[in-house]
Write an enzyme that holds these catalytic residues in place. Structure first.
Site, short mmCIF file in Angstrom:
data_model
loop_
_atom_site.label_atom_id
_atom_site.label_comp_id
_atom_site.label_asym_id
_atom_site.label_seq_id
_atom_site.Cartn_x
_atom_site.Cartn_y
_atom_site.Cartn_z
N GLY A 100 26.66 39.40 41.75
CA GLY A 100 27.90 40.17 41.62
C GLY A 100 28.44 40.54 42.97
O GLY A 100 27.80 40.38 44.01
N GLY A 112 30.28 43.77 44.54
CA GLY A 112 30.71 45.15 44.31
C GLY A 112 31.80 45.54 45.28
O GLY A 112 32.29 44.72 46.04
N GLY A 162 29.98 45.17 48.82
CA GLY A 162 29.35 43.96 49.31
C GLY A 162 28.71 43.23 48.14
O GLY A 162 28.99 43.52 46.98
N VAL A 218 25.84 41.70 45.52
CA VAL A 218 24.68 42.17 44.79
C VAL A 218 23.79 40.97 44.50
O VAL A 218 24.26 39.95 44.01
CB VAL A 218 25.11 42.87 43.48
CG1 VAL A 218 23.88 43.41 42.77
CG2 VAL A 218 26.11 43.96 43.76
N LYS A 257 21.94 45.76 46.30
CA LYS A 257 23.33 45.81 46.76
C LYS A 257 23.29 45.87 48.27
O LYS A 257 22.69 46.76 48.85
CB LYS A 257 23.97 47.07 46.18
CG LYS A 257 25.46 47.15 46.38
CD LYS A 257 25.92 48.51 45.89
CE LYS A 257 27.15 48.46 45.05
NZ LYS A 257 27.48 49.76 44.48
N ASP A 297 36.18 55.46 38.16
CA ASP A 297 36.39 54.01 38.07
C ASP A 297 35.64 53.45 36.86
O ASP A 297 34.87 52.51 36.96
CB ASP A 297 35.93 53.34 39.37
CG ASP A 297 36.55 51.95 39.54
OD1 ASP A 297 37.52 51.63 38.81
OD2 ASP A 297 36.06 51.19 40.39
#
Ligand SMILES: *[C@@H]1O[C@H](CO)[C@@H](O)[C@H](O)[C@H]1NC(C)=O
Ligand SMILES: *[C@@H]1O[C@H](CO)[C@@H](O)[C@H](O)[C@H]1NC(C)=O
Ligand SMILES: *[C@@H]1O[C@H](CO)[C@@H](O)[C@H](O)[C@H]1NC(C)=O
Ligand SMILES: *[C@@H]1O[C@H](CO)[C@@H](O)[C@H](O)[C@H]1NC(C)=O
Ligand SMILES: *[C@@H]1O[C@H](CO)[C@@H](O)[C@H](O)[C@H]1NC(C)=O
Ligand SMILES: *[C@@H]1O[C@H](CO)[C@@H](O)[C@H](O)[C@H]1NC(C)=O
Ligand SMILES: *[C@@H]1O[C@H](CO)[C@@H](O)[C@H](O)[C@H]1NC(C)=O
Ligand SMILES: *[C@@H]1O[C@H](CO)[C@@H](O)[C@H](O)[C@H]1NC(C)=O
Ligand SMILES: *[C@@H]1O[C@H](CO)[C@@H](O)[C@H](O)[C@H]1NC(C)=O
Ligand SMILES: *[C@@H]1O[C@H](CO)[C@@H](O)[C@H](O)[C@H]1NC(C)=O
Ligand SMILES: *[C@@H]1O[C@H](CO)[C@@H](O)[C@H](O)[C@H]1NC(C)=O
Length: 793
Positions: free
Chosen positions: A498, A500, A503, A505, A519, A617
């Site tokens: 992923g 984020g 940065g 993951v 992360k 969020d």
């Protein structure tokens, strides 16, 4: 004038008797005689024939049925009944007619095609509406043909058709109280400008409000009375409109375009003296006539000035105090060097020659204007974004900076080459010094110091108990960099799962066989550090089954990595919108459980952790799912602790993700209800399997449409194959709509939502009326407040 709360107490003391027994509606083929009246159900409005002078000239109109009668609408303004009495009737096809005493039609609403029985109804909102009682479709309404008055919740605006533009605009009477025929003033939401209201006298501009900046008309500060009235503007490529909404629905308001002075007068009903009280006029005494100071001139301190020191008035104009010719540039713009000079607290210039581009950021706006030499000025305002002017700018007024009204304008002027060089030298020296300092700091900071620096200082608003953070941090394991490197296969690309805010993951496996997610803060993400600190601090403090758990962290030189428990099923976003190959669809039971889980997590954040934490969020991408599909809220980079006594964060930059952000964030109002709003959207997305942003009109409009058409269950994701509980789905949509109400106070809190979601027998508050969603949905139709209630779910 002193506007105090006393007129809030204005309670209506009206007689509800109806002399002629006509009720509030006219059936097809039914007629209203000259001496008969329609009265709205609430008794506040009446429709009938009237004369303004002792002559026999008769008009059909709608008025406030109050001791001081106020006529709000006139049908046959242009075609009065000259002698004898008139008749008003509804044809079987749905057209309204006025006939004079010899039976001739002198006014009508044009051809209509009612499929069933039409009916004309005088609504509690003061609007006359003709609808088809079979289909419920509205055929015509009096707000299509406004007179000189604007009632609450009535759109003033325009709709673009293929080859023409329909305008819903006010036009003054020819003479107040005597002759309702259209006079010389017209007030409209001008399609030729960038979302501003303009009053015209004949074909000349008489007054403009300035463009809408998200909180009000940029040039009309008086409007700032959020405790009494709320103002709304909605616009798209196909049209735009403005309307106002009284906070107290019992308070009666009217806005009238005066025939004699062209101003707009706003009145409210003062029940203690049975009269209309003046609230404001626009323009007011402090507003100069349009374009008084000419191009590049600014009205300030009761006189004209040139907008910046780079302009001057002609000497002879100054001598005569005659400013309308405007200011001249000291130095022409045809040299190579230009700069922008800022003027603050300004009523922005006439937007007739402005171009808007809402997608540009402020710096892009500047470079857009910079690049095009015919761009004379630009502004970056709320709601509209970038506005750039081409050609002379006119009709500006500067407000007192102490009052904080108005917006900033950046005006292009010629600049000397020399001054540029100085600036550049300054910048180079500055950057050099900064670079040396950064280098020194990097050398001095050993790892321990960095850690201390990260965790010693609590973040955001947690100043009060500085030791907490450090204690909590010790719960985390400190990983060795090599361990992490090994676990992630030296941060191999194949292990990226992923991306984020901060940065990448990575997925990783520790020697013990335990799976982790790492992360890795990108080295370039400078502003990310704040967010990271925030996340660490909050994660140290917060522990809940539905929040993602931090296992540990690792600091290597300036690089920081966080290790989380690994989530086998990735995120809700993945499972709903980008299903990985081989994975099976979430069924309804799983989706329902996930929603319950998220609501518990949010409840813990908002109330049960001893502090108030707003996530800011909430979206499917931040809901991770573990092996058993238990949802875990993640990404606390934006979250913040909330001080209860301060619900207004004027300096908070608006953060979050488009499509999930509550409307009030635009105005800097941040509260837990912003998360509630986002959660509402997550519910709709979970049910529909569709992203809000990928639906052309957004999911809220879609739901409202389905709701009104009685096919709510069609919202359900077509991929939900197995039979699923319709009751649960309806209930969830209902809860989502409550969460998505425009007014934050009207949304339920997380505790209430959690109860509604977990206990199926708990009652759910009914939905308030449609106008609560108007900020979110497309074109306005005036709807009766009594018929605004949704079909029950
Ligand atoms: C108008 O029509 C409705 C039904 O469509 C009926 O109930 C009502 O009595 C009618 N009113 C009059 C005055 O005829
Ligand atoms: C309307 O006309 C009637 C009869 O001529 C008169 O008595 C009444 O005062 C007039 N109304 C107004 C507002 O002048
Ligand atoms: C009724 O209207 C027609 C057409 O406008 C006009 O010719 C006629 O004179 C009017 N009748 C009266 C009594 O005003
Ligand atoms: C429109 O028609 C419906 C019947 O379909 C009726 O119940 C409703 O009151 C009407 N609404 C308006 C605004 O006239
Ligand atoms: C408005 O009133 C003036 C004076 O009474 C008259 O001359 C003019 O024709 C009227 N305008 C219209 C459009 O009726
Ligand atoms: C229009 O303005 C005049 C004074 O300028 C005032 O007397 C009159 O009441 C106003 N009319 C309306 C309808 O507000
Ligand atoms: C409303 O009426 C009362 C009684 O006459 C008066 O004292 C008060 O000032 C009025 N309010 C406004 C805002 O005009
Ligand atoms: C530059 O501007 C001046 C004054 O406005 C004008 O006289 C001159 O012709 C312009 N030069 C060019 C190259 O456009
Ligand atoms: C706004 O600017 C962007 C980027 O320059 C451009 O792609 C877009 O077409 C512009 N939109 C309008 C309405 O000018
Ligand atoms: C500058 O902007 C105007 C107005 O948008 C446009 O007509 C013109 O083509 C632009 N010029 C350049 C060089 O981009
Ligand atoms: C919008 O304009 C009003 C009136 O000038 C001003 O008070 C307000 O601060 C402006 N809002 C923003 C977000 O710029």
């Amino acid at each position: 004038m002193d506007h105090r709360i006393d007129f809030f107490i204005a309670i209506l003391l009206l007689s509800f008797t109806n002399v002629d027994g006509k009720g509030n509606a006219l059936n097809a083929s039914e007629a209203l005689q000259d001496d008969q009246l329609l009265t709205s159900t609430n008794g506040i409005f009446q429709l009938g024939f009237f004369n303004t002078t002792s002559s026999n000239i008769r008009y059909l109109g709608i008025w406030y049925n109050l001791p001081s009668k106020m006529i709000v609408w006139v049908a046959n303004r242009d075609h009065p009944i000259i002698s004898g009495s008139g008749t008003f009737y509804l044809s079987p096809a749905g057209t309204l007619f006025i006939q004079n005493s010899t039976g001739q039609d002198i006014w009508s609403t044009g051809s209509q095609f009612s499929q069933g029985e039409p009916q004309a109804c005088l609504l509690d909102s003061g609007h006359l509406v003709v609808n088809d009682t079979e289909t419920g479709k509205i055929l015509w309404q009096s707000s299509y043909q406004l007179s000189d008055s604007l009632l609450a919740n009535t759109p003033l605006g325009y709709v673009k058709l293929l080859d023409s533009t329909l305008e819903y605009q006010l036009s003054s009477w020819n003479s107040t109280g005597i002759d309702p025929s259209p006079g010389q003033y017209v007030r409209k939401f001008d399609p030729a400008r960038k979302n501003e209201l303009v009053t015209f006298k004949g074909s000349y501009v008489f007054y403009r409000t300035g463009p809408w900046n998200g909180t009000g008309w940029n040039g009309f500060p008086k409007m700032n009375k959020p405790e009494l009235l709320r103002f709304h503007v909605s616009a798209s490529d196909d049209g735009g409109y403005f309307w106002y909404e009284p906070i107290n629905p019992l308070q009666l308001w009217i806005q009238v375009l005066n025939s004699s002075d062209g101003r707009t007068y706003r009145y409210y009903w003062n029940a203690s003296n049975n009269n209309w009280a003046l609230f404001w006029t626009a323009p007011d005494q402090s507003t100069p006539p349009y374009a008084t100071c000419g191009p590049y001139g600014i009205y300030y301190d009761s006189t004209c000035h040139c907008c910046t020191g780079d302009f001057h008035y002609k000497k002879e104009d100054l001598d005569k105090q005659q400013f309308s010719g405007g200011c001249i540039r000291d130095r022409s713009l045809n040299g190579t060097y230009h700069k922008f000079v800022t003027v603050t607290n300004l009523k922005l210039p006439d937007t007739i020659n402005a171009v808007a581009n809402g997608t540009l950021s402020k710096s892009e706006c500047e470079s857009w204007c910079q690049k095009n030499s015919s761009c004379t000025a630009f502004a970056y305002i709320g709601w509209q974004g970038c506005l750039a002017w081409f050609g002379d700018i006119i009709d500006m007024q500067k407000f007192n900076p102490d009052d904080g009204y108005g917006d900033s304008l950046y005006i292009r002027v010629a600049s000397k080459k020399g001054s540029h060089n100085w600036k550049i030298i300054f910048i180079i020296v500055g950057v050099g010094i900064a670079a040396v300092l950064i280098l020194l700091a990097a050398l001095i900071l050993i790892r321990k110091l960095l850690i201390r620096w990260l965790f010693n200082k609590p973040l955001q608003t947690g100043e009060n108990n500085p030791s907490d953070g450090e204690e909590d941090i010790q719960i985390f394991e400190s990983f060795d960099f090599n361990t992490i490197r090994k676990a992630t296969g030296d941060f191999s690309k194949a292990n990226i799962i992923g991306e984020g805010q901060l940065g990448q993951v990575y997925e990783g496996v520790l020697d013990s066989g335990e799976e982790i997610a790492v992360k890795r803060l990108s080295k370039h993400a400078s502003k990310g550090k704040e967010q990271l600190k925030n996340e660490l601090y909050l994660l140290a403090k917060l522990k809940h089954r539905n929040l993602v758990k931090l296992k540990g962290f690792c600091v290597q030189q300036q690089e920081i990595m966080l290790c989380y428990e690994f989530m086998q099923n990735n995120s809700l976003d993945r499972m709903l919108f980008r299903l990985p190959e081989g994975a099976s669809e979430l069924n309804w039971e799983q989706r329902y459980k996930i929603l319950q889980g998220i609501s518990s997590g949010l409840l813990y954040l908002h109330e049960d952790n001893g502090d108030i934490v707003i996530h800011r969020d909430v979206k499917p991408g931040n809901i991770l799912l573990d092996r058993k599909m238990v949802p875990k809220i993640s990404d606390f980079g934006l979250a913040r602790l909330y001080e209860e006594e301060r619900s207004f964060f004027p300096n908070t930059s608006i953060v979050g993700t488009l499509g999930y952000m509550a409307p009030e964030l635009q105005n800097g109002m941040l509260s837990t209800k912003a998360d509630v709003y986002s959660f509402g959207m997550v519910i709709l997305e979970t049910i529909s399997g569709e992203r809000n942003t990928s639906h052309p009109t957004g999911l809220i409009s879609l739901v409202l449409q389905y709701l009104n058409e009685g096919r709510l269950l069609e919202l359900k994701d077509a991929r939900l194959k197995e039979p699923c509980s319709e009751g649960e789905i309806r209930r969830c949509i209902h809860i989502a709509l409550l969460c998505l109400l425009e007014e934050p106070q009207m949304r339920p809190n997380m505790r209430e939502i959690n109860v509604m979601l977990t206990s199926k027998s708990s009652p759910i508050p009914s939905l308030p009326h449609l106008s609560s969603f108007w900020g979110n949905v497309g074109p306005p139709t005036v709807v009766d407040s009594s018929s605004l209630l949704y079909h029950s779910l």
